[in-house]
Design an enzyme around this catalytic site. Sequence first.
Site, PDB file in Angstrom:
ATOM      1  N   THR A  47      -6.506 -12.378   3.709  1.00 16.12           N
ATOM      2  CA  THR A  47      -7.545 -11.751   2.950  1.00 16.12           C
ATOM      3  C   THR A  47      -8.602 -12.979   2.158  1.00 16.12           C
ATOM      4  OG1 THR A  47      -6.378 -11.791   0.785  1.00 16.12           O
ATOM      5  CG2 THR A  47      -6.453  -9.710   2.225  1.00 16.12           C
ATOM      6  N   HIS A  71      -4.162  -2.343  -5.985  1.00 15.85           N
ATOM      7  CA  HIS A  71      -3.957  -1.041  -6.411  1.00 15.85           C
ATOM      8  C   HIS A  71      -4.957  -0.080  -6.758  1.00 15.85           C
ATOM      9  CE1 HIS A  71       0.128  -2.605  -6.849  1.00 15.85           C
ATOM     10  NE2 HIS A  71      -0.080  -3.420  -7.879  1.00 15.85           N
ATOM     11  N   LYS A  84      -0.023   3.787  -8.594  1.00 17.88           N
ATOM     12  CA  LYS A  84       0.012   5.216  -9.165  1.00 17.88           C
ATOM     13  C   LYS A  84       1.300   5.294  -9.863  1.00 17.88           C
ATOM     14  CE  LYS A  84       1.672   9.642  -8.574  1.00 17.88           C
ATOM     15  NZ  LYS A  84       1.146  10.832  -8.149  1.00 17.88           N
ATOM     16  N   ASP A 144       0.674  -1.150   0.039  1.00 18.71           N
ATOM     17  CA  ASP A 144      -0.035  -0.057   0.052  1.00 18.71           C
ATOM     18  C   ASP A 144       0.995   1.273  -0.018  1.00 18.71           C
ATOM     19  OD1 ASP A 144      -2.256  -1.638   0.148  1.00 18.71           O
ATOM     20  OD2 ASP A 144      -1.927  -1.961   2.433  1.00 18.71           O
ATOM     21  N   GLU A 145       2.077   1.229  -0.626  1.00 16.38           N
ATOM     22  CA  GLU A 145       2.811   2.396  -0.800  1.00 16.38           C
ATOM     23  C   GLU A 145       2.581   3.326  -1.626  1.00 16.38           C
ATOM     24  OE1 GLU A 145       4.001  -0.915  -1.054  1.00 16.38           O
ATOM     25  OE2 GLU A 145       5.530  -1.233   0.499  1.00 16.38           O
TER      26      GLU A 145
HETATM   27  P1  GDP Z   1      -0.420   0.188  -3.843  1.00 13.89           P
HETATM   28  O1  GDP Z   1      -1.184  -1.083  -3.446  1.00 13.89           O
HETATM   29  O2  GDP Z   1       1.065   0.323  -3.513  1.00 13.89           O
HETATM   30  O3  GDP Z   1      -0.697   0.660  -5.256  1.00 13.89           O
HETATM   31  O4  GDP Z   1      -1.016   0.969  -2.830  1.00 13.89           O
HETATM   32  P2  GDP Z   1      -2.575   1.719  -2.683  1.00 13.89           P
HETATM   33  O5  GDP Z   1      -3.488   1.923  -3.998  1.00 13.89           O
HETATM   34  O6  GDP Z   1      -3.264   0.654  -1.813  1.00 13.89           O
HETATM   35  O7  GDP Z   1      -2.514   2.907  -1.845  1.00 13.89           O
HETATM   36  C1  GDP Z   1      -2.092   4.040  -2.214  1.00 13.89           C
HETATM   37  C2  GDP Z   1      -3.298   5.010  -2.200  1.00 13.89           C
HETATM   38  O8  GDP Z   1      -2.740   6.253  -2.077  1.00 13.89           O
HETATM   39  C3  GDP Z   1      -4.265   5.037  -3.089  1.00 13.89           C
HETATM   40  O9  GDP Z   1      -5.575   5.435  -2.745  1.00 13.89           O
HETATM   41  C4  GDP Z   1      -3.727   6.102  -4.160  1.00 13.89           C
HETATM   42  O10 GDP Z   1      -4.894   6.630  -5.068  1.00 13.89           O
HETATM   43  C5  GDP Z   1      -3.111   6.998  -3.257  1.00 13.89           C
HETATM   44  N1  GDP Z   1      -2.066   7.761  -3.416  1.00 13.89           N
HETATM   45  C6  GDP Z   1      -0.837   7.185  -4.327  1.00 13.89           C
HETATM   46  N2  GDP Z   1       0.117   8.326  -4.069  1.00 13.89           N
HETATM   47  C7  GDP Z   1      -0.571   9.307  -3.706  1.00 13.89           C
HETATM   48  C8  GDP Z   1       0.026  10.644  -3.162  1.00 13.89           C
HETATM   49  O11 GDP Z   1       1.049  10.980  -3.563  1.00 13.89           O
HETATM   50  N3  GDP Z   1      -0.801  11.429  -2.331  1.00 13.89           N
HETATM   51  C9  GDP Z   1      -2.130  10.930  -2.015  1.00 13.89           C
HETATM   52  N4  GDP Z   1      -2.863  11.902  -1.190  1.00 13.89           N
HETATM   53  N5  GDP Z   1      -2.578   9.966  -2.122  1.00 13.89           N
HETATM   54  C10 GDP Z   1      -1.599   8.971  -3.011  1.00 13.89           C
END
Ligand code: GDP
Length: 424
Positions: free
Chosen positions: A127, A40, A17, A12-13
Amino acid sequence: MVRAVVGANWGDEGKGKITDMLAQEADIIVRFQGGANAGHTIINNYGKFALHTLPSGVFYNHTTSIIGNGVALDIPVLFKEIQSIVERNVPMPKILVSDRAQIVMSYHKNFDAYEEERLGGRSFGSTKSGIAPFYSDKFAKIGFQVSELFDDALLKEKAARVAEQKNVLLEHLYHKPLIDPKDLYKELTEYRDMVEPYVCDTALFLHNAVREGKNILLEGQLGSLKDPDHGIYPMVTSSSTLAGYGAVGAGIPAYEIQKVITVCKAYSSAVGAGAFVSEIFGEEADELRRRGGDGGEFGATTGRPRRMGWFDCVASKYGCRLQGTTDVAFTVLDVLGYLDEIPVCVGYEIDGEVTTDFPPTYLLERAKPVLKILPGWRSDIRGIKSYEELPENCRNYIEFVEAEIGYPITMVSNGPGREDIIYR
Ligand code: GDP
């Protein structure tokens, strides 16, 4: 050029994105491990999407999305996901599924749930996507490989053999309904019809793509600390989350992975059980959870509230090291703009001694965080496009973290959108 996008922490980093953003210049995006257990979140012109199985490149016309051999392939989930994006006007993506990927069966999900139920309070916080039973079967050599779907005689014989073995556990350990081999065979033939149009030798496809100098992105799921070898065993996932495994799970030579972009979030969050040294609780945690990510830190798959904590330099330094990081993407920094002061975990105190090296789990359970308090910047940094325009305290925070972890932060993400990125 082959690049990997992977996580430094507990997942969840914000890898989705970063992958979506880098996919603009990529030809091929490959998932190489994990299954539909993590998600994601991606926000782009088409809307907001939670992907569990499809690579984050499916929103572009010019990319090919590959489900590599290392993935736990959940065929119904893959189908639903393709449908759900096409329904929202995303053009039908070009998807290839490895003929050597193995299949998550409905009984894997059942076994996952039965085992959590049996363990009760000692559960792993799974999960229930069937991932652990799936990988156990893969390595016990009783899994179903996609290629096997096309050998009908083998399928019938193996369905009977697998049912026989599973039924011993179902009857005597879990006291649950048994598997009928005929139903199992039928499930497999349904999967065959669904997946057939996408199946190919993806390792060969990638071999040719590497030769032609194509731009390839390997997209990791979860992060270093969930790796079965290097993570917080046993509170880990069941396939390697490290960039190095990208070579195995995609079927390309290890030396072709030239860049490892490790995504590190500006604070910590974790799901499931396990030691979490910089964890915070109560109102302090609630506020960060509410403001975190985009719309709060809640699981993309389960909707569960995530556990929250301050940035952990010890865990992140370790996480970056195991990934073989060339670049750090430092994400979700905008969220911290509400704080007067920002604590950062700079060491672990274990039995009276302070260390900055991440220990094995039994010592981690005893570790207490050593915190350093940095001044906040008390402003909204969204929309800022250049590093110099960031408030001084914000730059100091980034540079402090960079010095502690020892890897270059070359990208700073200050919002969930594709364009919310500052290159250094
Ligand atoms: P992943 O599994 O590593 O892709 O991470 P997740 O999708 O679970 O978590 C990332 C969350 O943070 C998502 O809701 C993204 O839209 C959001 N996100 C990603 N980068 C940023 C950022 O720079 N700022 C903010 N506010 N949200 C972000």
